[in-house]
Design an enzyme around this catalytic site. Sequence first.
Site, mmCIF file in Angstrom:
data_model
loop_
_atom_site.group_PDB
_atom_site.id
_atom_site.type_symbol
_atom_site.label_atom_id
_atom_site.label_comp_id
_atom_site.label_asym_id
_atom_site.label_seq_id
_atom_site.Cartn_x
_atom_site.Cartn_y
_atom_site.Cartn_z
ATOM 1 C CG HIS A 161 -2.120 -0.858 1.104
ATOM 2 N ND1 HIS A 161 -2.096 -2.174 1.460
ATOM 3 C CD2 HIS A 161 -3.386 -0.610 0.645
ATOM 4 C CE1 HIS A 161 -3.288 -2.717 1.240
ATOM 5 N NE2 HIS A 161 -4.094 -1.786 0.739
ATOM 6 C CE LYS A 165 -3.902 -0.513 4.806
ATOM 7 N NZ LYS A 165 -5.165 0.082 5.252
HETATM 8 N N1 LIG Z 1 -12.769 -1.270 2.869
HETATM 9 C C1 LIG Z 1 -12.234 -0.726 1.776
HETATM 10 O O1 LIG Z 1 -12.569 -1.084 0.630
HETATM 11 C C2 LIG Z 1 -11.219 0.353 1.940
HETATM 12 C C3 LIG Z 1 -10.849 0.743 3.184
HETATM 13 N N2 LIG Z 1 -10.028 1.802 3.373
HETATM 14 C C4 LIG Z 1 -9.837 2.213 4.760
HETATM 15 O O2 LIG Z 1 -10.542 3.424 4.967
HETATM 16 C C5 LIG Z 1 -9.898 4.207 5.948
HETATM 17 C C6 LIG Z 1 -9.620 5.602 5.421
HETATM 18 O O3 LIG Z 1 -8.709 5.520 4.349
HETATM 19 P P1 LIG Z 1 -8.231 6.836 3.587
HETATM 20 O O4 LIG Z 1 -9.393 7.563 3.026
HETATM 21 O O5 LIG Z 1 -7.123 6.412 2.697
HETATM 22 O O6 LIG Z 1 -7.619 7.668 4.820
HETATM 23 P P2 LIG Z 1 -7.475 9.252 4.992
HETATM 24 O O7 LIG Z 1 -6.517 9.429 6.128
HETATM 25 O O8 LIG Z 1 -7.194 9.894 3.702
HETATM 26 O O9 LIG Z 1 -8.934 9.715 5.453
HETATM 27 C C7 LIG Z 1 -9.478 9.459 6.709
HETATM 28 C C8 LIG Z 1 -10.529 10.497 6.982
HETATM 29 O O10 LIG Z 1 -11.168 10.199 8.211
HETATM 30 C C9 LIG Z 1 -11.146 11.356 9.065
HETATM 31 N N3 LIG Z 1 -11.045 10.953 10.459
HETATM 32 C C10 LIG Z 1 -10.143 10.120 11.011
HETATM 33 N N4 LIG Z 1 -10.353 10.009 12.337
HETATM 34 C C11 LIG Z 1 -11.415 10.785 12.624
HETATM 35 C C12 LIG Z 1 -12.116 11.089 13.820
HETATM 36 N N5 LIG Z 1 -11.751 10.559 15.003
HETATM 37 N N6 LIG Z 1 -13.192 11.930 13.742
HETATM 38 C C13 LIG Z 1 -13.562 12.465 12.551
HETATM 39 N N7 LIG Z 1 -12.928 12.228 11.391
HETATM 40 C C14 LIG Z 1 -11.873 11.388 11.426
HETATM 41 C C15 LIG Z 1 -9.883 12.107 8.617
HETATM 42 O O11 LIG Z 1 -9.985 13.452 9.007
HETATM 43 P P3 LIG Z 1 -8.636 14.312 9.306
HETATM 44 O O12 LIG Z 1 -7.813 14.206 8.058
HETATM 45 O O13 LIG Z 1 -9.167 15.668 9.598
HETATM 46 O O14 LIG Z 1 -7.970 13.628 10.456
HETATM 47 C C16 LIG Z 1 -9.954 11.912 7.106
HETATM 48 O O15 LIG Z 1 -10.852 12.822 6.511
HETATM 49 C C17 LIG Z 1 -8.647 3.409 6.345
HETATM 50 O O16 LIG Z 1 -8.938 2.639 7.491
HETATM 51 C C18 LIG Z 1 -8.421 2.504 5.138
HETATM 52 O O17 LIG Z 1 -7.712 1.342 5.448
HETATM 53 C C19 LIG Z 1 -9.511 2.504 2.327
HETATM 54 C C20 LIG Z 1 -9.812 2.142 1.055
HETATM 55 C C21 LIG Z 1 -10.669 1.025 0.745
HETATM 56 O O1 LIG Z 2 -5.768 2.145 3.301
HETATM 57 C C1 LIG Z 2 -5.989 1.873 2.094
HETATM 58 O O2 LIG Z 2 -5.657 2.610 1.173
HETATM 59 C C2 LIG Z 2 -6.715 0.619 1.810
HETATM 60 N N1 LIG Z 2 -7.183 -0.040 2.802
HETATM 61 C C3 LIG Z 2 -7.937 -1.238 2.763
HETATM 62 C C4 LIG Z 2 -7.207 -2.333 3.500
HETATM 63 O O3 LIG Z 2 -6.683 -2.087 4.611
HETATM 64 O O4 LIG Z 2 -7.157 -3.457 2.993
HETATM 65 C C5 LIG Z 2 -8.401 -1.605 1.383
HETATM 66 C C6 LIG Z 2 -7.522 -1.183 0.253
HETATM 67 O O5 LIG Z 2 -6.538 -2.138 0.058
HETATM 68 C C7 LIG Z 2 -6.959 0.218 0.410
#
Ligand SMILES: NC(=O)C1=CN([C@@H]2O[C@H](COP(=O)(O)OP(=O)(O)OC[C@H]3O[C@@H](n4cnc5c(N)ncnc54)[C@H](OP(=O)(O)O)[C@@H]3O)[C@@H](O)[C@H]2O)C=CC1
Ligand SMILES: O=C(O)C1=N[C@H](C(=O)O)C[C@H](O)C1
Length: 272
Positions: A161, A165
């Site tokens: 990743h 991450k």
């Molecule tokens: N299941 C799936 O298919 C996928 C899962 N993911 C997962 O999704 C999650 C987010 O990924 P990603 O978008 O890349 O991460 P980012 O860090 O880009 O985004 C996370 C967002 O959540 C907000 N956030 C985090 N903690 C809090 C809190 N306590 N209260 C309010 N807002 C909060 C952050 O705000 P701020 O920046 O202001 O802290 C930010 O806007 C990860 O756990 C990732 O592994 C990602 C892609 C695919």
């Molecule tokens: O954090 C990410 O970017 C992603 N998180 C998910 C994971 O933890 O598997 C899904 C995807 O691979 C992207």
Amino acid sequence: MSEGAPIPGIVITGASGRMGQMLVKHVAASPKARLVGALVREGHPWIGQDAGTVTGGAALGIAVTDDPLEAFAKAQAVIDFTSPAASVEFAALAAQARAVHVIGTTGFAPVDLERIRAAARHAVIVRAGNMSLGVNLLAQLARKVAAALDDDWDIEIVEAHHRMKVDAPSGTALMLGTAAAAGRGVELEAHRARGREGVTGPRRRGDIGFAVVRGGDVVGEHDVIFAADGERIVLRHLATDRAIFARGALRAALWGQDRKPGEYDMIDVLGL
Ligand SMILES: NC(=O)C1=CN([C@@H]2O[C@H](COP(=O)(O)OP(=O)(O)OC[C@H]3O[C@@H](n4cnc5c(N)ncnc54)[C@H](OP(=O)(O)O)[C@@H]3O)[C@@H](O)[C@H]2O)C=CC1
Ligand SMILES: O=C(O)C1=N[C@H](C(=O)O)C[C@H](O)C1
């Protein structure tokens, strides 16, 4: 969703994040859903601004907010890719609002999962470490292959990743490990090899190993390796666009509209 049902209103949490921004655009562009809220952290500079323009698109007439209660009250579904602490809190609030909660967040501790399970007694929760069709199909394949092979075949999961991450191994890697363990008829936790360093000794028979790569802008890559003497099978998924996760999450939000309270995953949604 049944024919003729009203178009569900959807709130995106973590709207400023990588996935949040993608989801705001995806839901706003969908004829099957209405974007009714975009939530950010308290004190975020986007509060009060238009959710469309701050995420790089046309104005949508939705002001970004930091008030989950107010936002969820208007929603039939909440799509949430944030952090474990935030998702646990949102699960309770979404359940209060009787909104379907789609959780893409990864990195949960067992205690967080207990709290999500409690919220699912009152509302529909769809949670998956990966929302893409391809990965969920891969998990089913990994399960089948593991069921067909014995312990002469070592199972290793390698994931890569982007450098930002924060959790490891990825939610997807754990999902794939769980699927392979289920295929073998064992619990992952009893057979999980958590990374190797130093003089580890030979590999323990029956273990499922995890290896993690972090770097650059890799969206997400997963290999499930079955290695035996003289041959290897490698099942691989490469994600090149986060839109695949947004598409799956919206599908889950719509699918959840007609369900009874409970915790579901993407295998349920996709009918795999
Ligand atoms: N299941 C799936 O298919 C996928 C899962 N993911 C997962 O999704 C999650 C987010 O990924 P990603 O978008 O890349 O991460 P980012 O860090 O880009 O985004 C996370 C967002 O959540 C907000 N956030 C985090 N903690 C809090 C809190 N306590 N209260 C309010 N807002 C909060 C952050 O705000 P701020 O920046 O202001 O802290 C930010 O806007 C990860 O756990 C990732 O592994 C990602 C892609 C695919
Ligand atoms: O954090 C990410 O970017 C992603 N998180 C998910 C994971 O933890 O598997 C899904 C995807 O691979 C992207």
